[in-house]
Scaffold this motif. Structure first.
Motif, PDB file in Angstrom:
ATOM      1  N   ARG A  31      42.290 -60.870  13.331  1.00  0.00           N
ATOM      2  CA  ARG A  31      42.507 -59.520  13.849  1.00  0.00           C
ATOM      3  C   ARG A  31      42.425 -59.562  15.368  1.00  0.00           C
ATOM      4  N   ASN A  32      43.394 -58.957  16.040  1.00  0.00           N
ATOM      5  CA  ASN A  32      43.366 -58.900  17.498  1.00  0.00           C
ATOM      6  C   ASN A  32      42.326 -57.876  17.950  1.00  0.00           C
ATOM      7  N   VAL A  33      41.443 -58.298  18.834  1.00  0.00           N
ATOM      8  CA  VAL A  33      40.354 -57.428  19.267  1.00  0.00           C
ATOM      9  C   VAL A  33      40.093 -57.638  20.752  1.00  0.00           C
ATOM     10  N   VAL A  34      39.715 -56.547  21.422  1.00  0.00           N
ATOM     11  CA  VAL A  34      39.287 -56.609  22.816  1.00  0.00           C
ATOM     12  C   VAL A  34      37.803 -56.283  22.864  1.00  0.00           C
ATOM     13  N   ALA A  35      37.027 -57.131  23.513  1.00  0.00           N
ATOM     14  CA  ALA A  35      35.618 -56.857  23.785  1.00  0.00           C
ATOM     15  C   ALA A  35      35.523 -56.397  25.235  1.00  0.00           C
ATOM     16  N   ALA A  36      34.998 -55.212  25.463  1.00  0.00           N
ATOM     17  CA  ALA A  36      34.947 -54.638  26.810  1.00  0.00           C
ATOM     18  C   ALA A  36      33.500 -54.469  27.243  1.00  0.00           C
ATOM     19  N   ASP A  37      33.177 -55.030  28.388  1.00  0.00           N
ATOM     20  CA  ASP A  37      31.813 -54.981  28.922  1.00  0.00           C
ATOM     21  C   ASP A  37      31.720 -53.837  29.934  1.00  0.00           C
ATOM     22  N   LEU A  38      31.205 -52.683  29.487  1.00  0.00           N
ATOM     23  CA  LEU A  38      31.052 -51.520  30.356  1.00  0.00           C
ATOM     24  C   LEU A  38      29.600 -51.310  30.763  1.00  0.00           C
ATOM     25  N   ASP A  39      28.791 -52.328  30.570  1.00  0.00           N
ATOM     26  CA  ASP A  39      27.396 -52.298  31.020  1.00  0.00           C
ATOM     27  C   ASP A  39      27.324 -53.018  32.366  1.00  0.00           C
ATOM     28  N   LEU A 101      30.020 -52.131  38.963  1.00  0.00           N
ATOM     29  CA  LEU A 101      30.394 -50.933  38.215  1.00  0.00           C
ATOM     30  C   LEU A 101      29.349 -49.835  38.365  1.00  0.00           C
ATOM     31  N   ALA A 102      28.096 -50.219  38.586  1.00  0.00           N
ATOM     32  CA  ALA A 102      27.034 -49.227  38.756  1.00  0.00           C
ATOM     33  C   ALA A 102      27.294 -48.315  39.942  1.00  0.00           C
ATOM     34  N   SER A 103      28.045 -48.798  40.941  1.00  0.00           N
ATOM     35  CA  SER A 103      28.303 -47.981  42.125  1.00  0.00           C
ATOM     36  C   SER A 103      29.241 -46.814  41.835  1.00  0.00           C
ATOM     37  N   ALA A 104      29.883 -46.819  40.667  1.00  0.00           N
ATOM     38  CA  ALA A 104      30.787 -45.723  40.303  1.00  0.00           C
ATOM     39  C   ALA A 104      30.041 -44.528  39.724  1.00  0.00           C
ATOM     40  N   GLU A 105      28.762 -44.689  39.457  1.00  0.00           N
ATOM     41  CA  GLU A 105      27.988 -43.654  38.767  1.00  0.00           C
ATOM     42  C   GLU A 105      28.054 -42.300  39.463  1.00  0.00           C
ATOM     43  N   ASP A 106      27.767 -42.271  40.767  1.00  0.00           N
ATOM     44  CA  ASP A 106      27.713 -40.997  41.481  1.00  0.00           C
ATOM     45  C   ASP A 106      29.063 -40.296  41.487  1.00  0.00           C
ATOM     46  N   GLN A 107      30.130 -41.070  41.723  1.00  0.00           N
ATOM     47  CA  GLN A 107      31.449 -40.451  41.783  1.00  0.00           C
ATOM     48  C   GLN A 107      31.868 -39.885  40.426  1.00  0.00           C
ATOM     49  N   ILE A 108      31.587 -40.627  39.365  1.00  0.00           N
ATOM     50  CA  ILE A 108      31.923 -40.131  38.027  1.00  0.00           C
ATOM     51  C   ILE A 108      31.129 -38.864  37.727  1.00  0.00           C
ATOM     52  N   LEU A 153      21.407 -42.733  29.725  1.00  0.00           N
ATOM     53  CA  LEU A 153      22.191 -41.525  29.447  1.00  0.00           C
ATOM     54  C   LEU A 153      22.826 -40.982  30.725  1.00  0.00           C
ATOM     55  N   GLY A 154      23.280 -41.879  31.601  1.00  0.00           N
ATOM     56  CA  GLY A 154      23.870 -41.487  32.869  1.00  0.00           C
ATOM     57  C   GLY A 154      25.347 -41.154  32.776  1.00  0.00           C
ATOM     58  N   ALA A 155      25.926 -40.807  33.931  1.00  0.00           N
ATOM     59  CA  ALA A 155      27.318 -40.356  33.991  1.00  0.00           C
ATOM     60  C   ALA A 155      28.297 -41.462  33.626  1.00  0.00           C
ATOM     61  N   LEU A 156      28.013 -42.703  34.019  1.00  0.00           N
ATOM     62  CA  LEU A 156      28.901 -43.811  33.685  1.00  0.00           C
ATOM     63  C   LEU A 156      28.977 -43.994  32.175  1.00  0.00           C
ATOM     64  N   GLY A 180      14.090 -42.912  20.864  1.00  0.00           N
ATOM     65  CA  GLY A 180      15.415 -42.945  21.467  1.00  0.00           C
ATOM     66  C   GLY A 180      16.438 -42.152  20.669  1.00  0.00           C
ATOM     67  N   LEU A 181      16.351 -42.221  19.332  1.00  0.00           N
ATOM     68  CA  LEU A 181      17.282 -41.462  18.494  1.00  0.00           C
ATOM     69  C   LEU A 181      17.170 -39.968  18.748  1.00  0.00           C
ATOM     70  N   ARG A 182      15.968 -39.519  19.048  1.00  0.00           N
ATOM     71  CA  ARG A 182      15.744 -38.086  19.227  1.00  0.00           C
ATOM     72  C   ARG A 182      16.379 -37.550  20.498  1.00  0.00           C
ATOM     73  N   SER A 183      16.681 -38.435  21.437  1.00  0.00           N
ATOM     74  CA  SER A 183      17.419 -38.007  22.631  1.00  0.00           C
ATOM     75  C   SER A 183      18.885 -38.376  22.541  1.00  0.00           C
ATOM     76  N   LEU A 184      19.184 -39.488  21.863  1.00  0.00           N
ATOM     77  CA  LEU A 184      20.565 -39.958  21.778  1.00  0.00           C
ATOM     78  C   LEU A 184      21.452 -38.981  21.004  1.00  0.00           C
ATOM     79  N   GLY A 185      20.988 -38.548  19.849  1.00  0.00           N
ATOM     80  CA  GLY A 185      21.803 -37.673  19.010  1.00  0.00           C
ATOM     81  C   GLY A 185      22.209 -36.371  19.691  1.00  0.00           C
ATOM     82  N   PRO A 186      21.244 -35.577  20.172  1.00  0.00           N
ATOM     83  CA  PRO A 186      21.605 -34.336  20.855  1.00  0.00           C
ATOM     84  C   PRO A 186      22.461 -34.575  22.095  1.00  0.00           C
ATOM     85  N   THR A 187      22.230 -35.707  22.792  1.00  0.00           N
ATOM     86  CA  THR A 187      23.037 -36.006  23.978  1.00  0.00           C
ATOM     87  C   THR A 187      24.487 -36.242  23.597  1.00  0.00           C
TER      88      THR A 187
END
Length: 326
Positions: A31-39, A101-108, A153-156, A180-187
């Protein structure tokens, strides 16, 4: 294209390892797959690429990373570039991460607010990650994109999750995952609501935007590593609480009482720790289930490698089934 994000606002739950191994498994299943590192920590990229190969991707102008794809837009010199793809195996491509990539946080973050004022640039910036992933999938002829997202849970991360059709939540059996689940779900539900409010305000007719569905399709529990100073029952106590908390906080449903993890339809897998295989896999720079005698996987390790392959193949099939039907 289906985008599956692996996300937990708690670190150390194994999300990067999950993306890495599932990407290799899907490739092995033709299966063709792309792994993307957004961390911005770029740990997924470090698992795929050694330092000598990675350094040129981060050097100079026109960086061939996810940040390089976004750079013209962030610098107001143009729109996004097509992301550079690193082929790791037939059908397996990586969109490399970048500490910058972290430097994009404020602009996003600012552009998220500006979407409410119907500003064209705001929609271009907020949708940039999704549009970059879409281009990567098209170039790789992939219909599945697996995304590693940082633990916050930031803008990025909000923009990364807006780009996702589905969300898998990796967990470990401890107090921190439960909290963590208690904040992740509502977010997640809040981000989904906010994106619906913004999406229809897009003033650019020819600018495609993500749906921002971010549907939770389940959780993966990584078995704890046995510690002599902590009894097994201490971990089991947290395992037993996962189904009810996930159902209530992430799915927004009334939990069924006394549901065991093994019976919970939201549980995609309960993976063992495989602690003896991980150092070998890191040294060989290959997934644990592909280790062989030349990598040191001999004797009792051979059976563990087989078990690992079976477990990840089953998990890959379960995720794919839910992505297709969800």
């Amino acid at each position: 294209m289906r985008v599956v994000a692996f996300f937990n606002n708690k670190g150390g739950v194994g999300k990067t390892s999950l993306v890495y191994h599932l990407a290799w498994m899907y490739s092995g299943l033709d299966r063709n797959v792309v792994a993307a590192d957004l961390d911005p920590q770029a740990n997924l990229t470090a698992m795929f690429i050694d330092d000598a190969s990675l350094e040129p991707l981060w050097e100079g102008e026109g960086r061939t990373t996810i940040y390089g794809a976004l750079e013209p837009l962030l610098d107001s010199t143009g729109d996004i570039r097509s992301p550079h793809l690193v082929e790791r195996a037939p059908g397996l491509h990586l969109v490399a991460g970048d500490l910058k990539l972290a430097s994009a946080e404020d602009q996003i973050s600012r552009q998220w607010t500006d979407c409410l004022d119907r500003r064209p640039r705001a929609f271009r910036v907020v949708s940039a990650l999704w549009r970059a992933l879409k281009r990567a999938a098209t170039e790789a002829a992939a219909d599945l994109v697996l995304v590693d997202v940082g633990p916050n849970l930031g803008a990025l991360n909000r923009a990364a999750l807006v780009a996702a059709d589905h969300v898998v939540v990796p967990l470990t059996p401890d107090l921190y995952s439960i909290r963590g689940l208690r904040s992740l779900g509502p977010t997640l539900r809040g981000w989904r609501r906010q994106w619906v409010e913004r999406r229809h305000r897009n003033p650019v007719e020819d600018l495609a935007l993500p749906d921002g569905a971010m549907r939770p399709i389940g959780y993966v529990v990584r078995q704890h590593a046995i510690r002599p100073d902590r009894p097994v029952m201490a971990y089991q106590r947290w395992v037993d609480r996962i189904p009810a908390v996930y159902s209530k906080e992430v799915c927004g449903q009334d939990p069924q009482s006394d549901m065991a993890v093994g019976d919970d339809p939201n549980c995609l897998a309960f993976l063992r720790h495989y602690r003896s295989l991980m150092p070998m896999a890191q040294e060989a720079r290959k997934p644990m289930f592909s280790l062989g005698p030349a990598d040191g996987a001999i004797g009792g390790h051979t059976r563990v490698v087989r078990d690992c392959h079976r477990d990840f193949r089953k998990l890959a099939g379960t995720i794919l089934d839910r992505v297709v039907t969800g």
